[in-house]
Motif scaffolding. Structure first.
Motif, PDB file in Angstrom:
ATOM      1  N   ALA A 125     -76.790   6.873   2.393  1.00 65.36           N
ATOM      2  CA  ALA A 125     -77.741   6.442   1.361  1.00 65.36           C
ATOM      3  C   ALA A 125     -77.756   7.405   0.176  1.00 65.36           C
ATOM      4  O   ALA A 125     -77.859   6.984  -0.977  1.00 65.36           O
ATOM      5  CB  ALA A 125     -79.139   6.305   1.950  1.00 65.36           C
ATOM      6  N   ASP A 136     -74.509   6.887  -1.791  1.00 68.03           N
ATOM      7  CA  ASP A 136     -74.586   5.634  -2.520  1.00 68.03           C
ATOM      8  C   ASP A 136     -75.485   5.770  -3.749  1.00 68.03           C
ATOM      9  O   ASP A 136     -75.170   5.279  -4.833  1.00 68.03           O
ATOM     10  CB  ASP A 136     -75.109   4.538  -1.589  1.00 68.03           C
ATOM     11  CG  ASP A 136     -74.991   3.148  -2.177  1.00 68.03           C
ATOM     12  OD1 ASP A 136     -73.949   2.852  -2.800  1.00 68.03           O
ATOM     13  OD2 ASP A 136     -75.943   2.369  -2.017  1.00 68.03           O
ATOM     14  N   TYR A 137     -76.602   6.445  -3.597  1.00 74.41           N
ATOM     15  CA  TYR A 137     -77.560   6.593  -4.694  1.00 74.41           C
ATOM     16  C   TYR A 137     -76.997   7.425  -5.848  1.00 74.41           C
ATOM     17  O   TYR A 137     -77.108   7.054  -7.013  1.00 74.41           O
ATOM     18  CB  TYR A 137     -78.856   7.217  -4.169  1.00 74.41           C
ATOM     19  CG  TYR A 137     -79.901   7.381  -5.227  1.00 74.41           C
ATOM     20  CD1 TYR A 137     -80.659   6.295  -5.661  1.00 74.41           C
ATOM     21  CD2 TYR A 137     -80.133   8.622  -5.810  1.00 74.41           C
ATOM     22  CE1 TYR A 137     -81.619   6.445  -6.643  1.00 74.41           C
ATOM     23  CE2 TYR A 137     -81.094   8.781  -6.797  1.00 74.41           C
ATOM     24  CZ  TYR A 137     -81.825   7.685  -7.208  1.00 74.41           C
ATOM     25  OH  TYR A 137     -82.764   7.838  -8.191  1.00 74.41           O
ATOM     26  N   TYR A 138     -76.393   8.583  -5.537  1.00 68.65           N
ATOM     27  CA  TYR A 138     -75.926   9.480  -6.591  1.00 68.65           C
ATOM     28  C   TYR A 138     -74.551   9.102  -7.143  1.00 68.65           C
ATOM     29  O   TYR A 138     -74.230   9.449  -8.269  1.00 68.65           O
ATOM     30  CB  TYR A 138     -75.934  10.935  -6.108  1.00 68.65           C
ATOM     31  CG  TYR A 138     -77.332  11.466  -6.023  1.00 68.65           C
ATOM     32  CD1 TYR A 138     -78.020  11.831  -7.178  1.00 68.65           C
ATOM     33  CD2 TYR A 138     -77.989  11.556  -4.813  1.00 68.65           C
ATOM     34  CE1 TYR A 138     -79.324  12.294  -7.110  1.00 68.65           C
ATOM     35  CE2 TYR A 138     -79.288  12.017  -4.735  1.00 68.65           C
ATOM     36  CZ  TYR A 138     -79.948  12.381  -5.885  1.00 68.65           C
ATOM     37  OH  TYR A 138     -81.241  12.839  -5.822  1.00 68.65           O
ATOM     38  N   ASP A 139     -73.735   8.425  -6.380  1.00 66.51           N
ATOM     39  CA  ASP A 139     -72.450   7.886  -6.819  1.00 66.51           C
ATOM     40  C   ASP A 139     -71.628   8.906  -7.619  1.00 66.51           C
ATOM     41  O   ASP A 139     -71.257   8.671  -8.767  1.00 66.51           O
ATOM     42  CB  ASP A 139     -72.682   6.611  -7.631  1.00 66.51           C
ATOM     43  CG  ASP A 139     -71.426   5.767  -7.752  1.00 66.51           C
ATOM     44  OD1 ASP A 139     -70.437   6.049  -7.058  1.00 66.51           O
ATOM     45  OD2 ASP A 139     -71.433   4.831  -8.565  1.00 66.51           O
ATOM     46  N   ARG A 180     -79.443   0.542 -10.764  1.00 68.49           N
ATOM     47  CA  ARG A 180     -78.195   0.298 -10.057  1.00 68.49           C
ATOM     48  C   ARG A 180     -78.496  -0.338  -8.715  1.00 68.49           C
ATOM     49  O   ARG A 180     -79.417   0.059  -8.019  1.00 68.49           O
ATOM     50  CB  ARG A 180     -77.478   1.637  -9.858  1.00 68.49           C
ATOM     51  CG  ARG A 180     -76.183   1.531  -9.105  1.00 68.49           C
ATOM     52  CD  ARG A 180     -75.420   2.811  -9.241  1.00 68.49           C
ATOM     53  NE  ARG A 180     -74.975   3.490  -8.065  1.00 68.49           N
ATOM     54  CZ  ARG A 180     -74.511   2.982  -6.948  1.00 68.49           C
ATOM     55  NH1 ARG A 180     -74.474   1.705  -6.759  1.00 68.49           N
ATOM     56  NH2 ARG A 180     -74.083   3.736  -5.970  1.00 68.49           N
ATOM     57  N   TRP A 212     -78.486  -0.759  -5.080  1.00 67.68           N
ATOM     58  CA  TRP A 212     -78.339   0.251  -4.043  1.00 67.68           C
ATOM     59  C   TRP A 212     -77.979  -0.464  -2.751  1.00 67.68           C
ATOM     60  O   TRP A 212     -78.830  -1.004  -2.062  1.00 67.68           O
ATOM     61  CB  TRP A 212     -79.631   1.029  -3.918  1.00 67.68           C
ATOM     62  CG  TRP A 212     -79.552   2.224  -3.046  1.00 67.68           C
ATOM     63  CD1 TRP A 212     -78.431   2.865  -2.617  1.00 67.68           C
ATOM     64  CD2 TRP A 212     -80.649   2.931  -2.476  1.00 67.68           C
ATOM     65  NE1 TRP A 212     -78.755   3.938  -1.834  1.00 67.68           N
ATOM     66  CE2 TRP A 212     -80.111   3.996  -1.723  1.00 67.68           C
ATOM     67  CE3 TRP A 212     -82.016   2.775  -2.531  1.00 67.68           C
ATOM     68  CZ2 TRP A 212     -80.902   4.888  -1.034  1.00 67.68           C
ATOM     69  CZ3 TRP A 212     -82.798   3.672  -1.845  1.00 67.68           C
ATOM     70  CH2 TRP A 212     -82.245   4.716  -1.110  1.00 67.68           C
TER      71      TRP A 212
END
Length: 128
Positions: A95, A98-101, A118, A120
């Motif tokens: 997670a 995915d959030y900070y990418d 974005r 998520w």
């Protein structure tokens, strides 16, 4: 990349693979910043695994004679960073990754601003 950095990269990737890291991605950042030349991003399934992955990278690099400047995030284990100078390794929970990418941010593509936020994908796995 010079031979030293290639050796460091290979040691770090092998250390991550030894403890079953997922989605290991190596990014050449030499044209994007002078702070470091290479970044590795990997995912661990649990806080314990994230900490173990980062520790294994640091231990293996030290064993081969490379200096570890610092490590950050071991307390929570959600995102642990290993700074080896010209090589930086990020190990994250799914997670958080995915959030900070980071791949989009450092992969050579300029991030795009999305005022609606974005999507998520990790949030989409929650049952209603």
């Amino acid at each position: 990349m010079n031979e030293t950095l290639i050796a460091m990269r290979d040691i770090a990737v092998n250390a991550l693979e030894d403890i079953k890291a997922k989605e290991i991605q190596v990014l050449d950042t030499s044209k994007l910043t002078d702070l470091f030349e290479c970044m590795i991003v990997a995912t661990g399934d649990s806080n314990r695994q994230v900490r173990a992955l980062a520790n294994n990278v640091a231990v293996d690099l030290k064993a081969k004679g490379y200096e570890i400047m610092s490590t950050e995030g071991e307390e929570t284990g959600e995102w642990v960073l290993v700074d080896a100078g010209s090589l930086v390794v990020h190990v994250m929970l799914p997670a958080v990754r995915d959030y900070y990418d980071l791949e989009q941010l450092w992969g050579g593509q300029k991030p795009t601003f999305n005022p609606m936020g974005r999507a998520w994908s990790a949030a989409n796995t929650v049952d209603d």
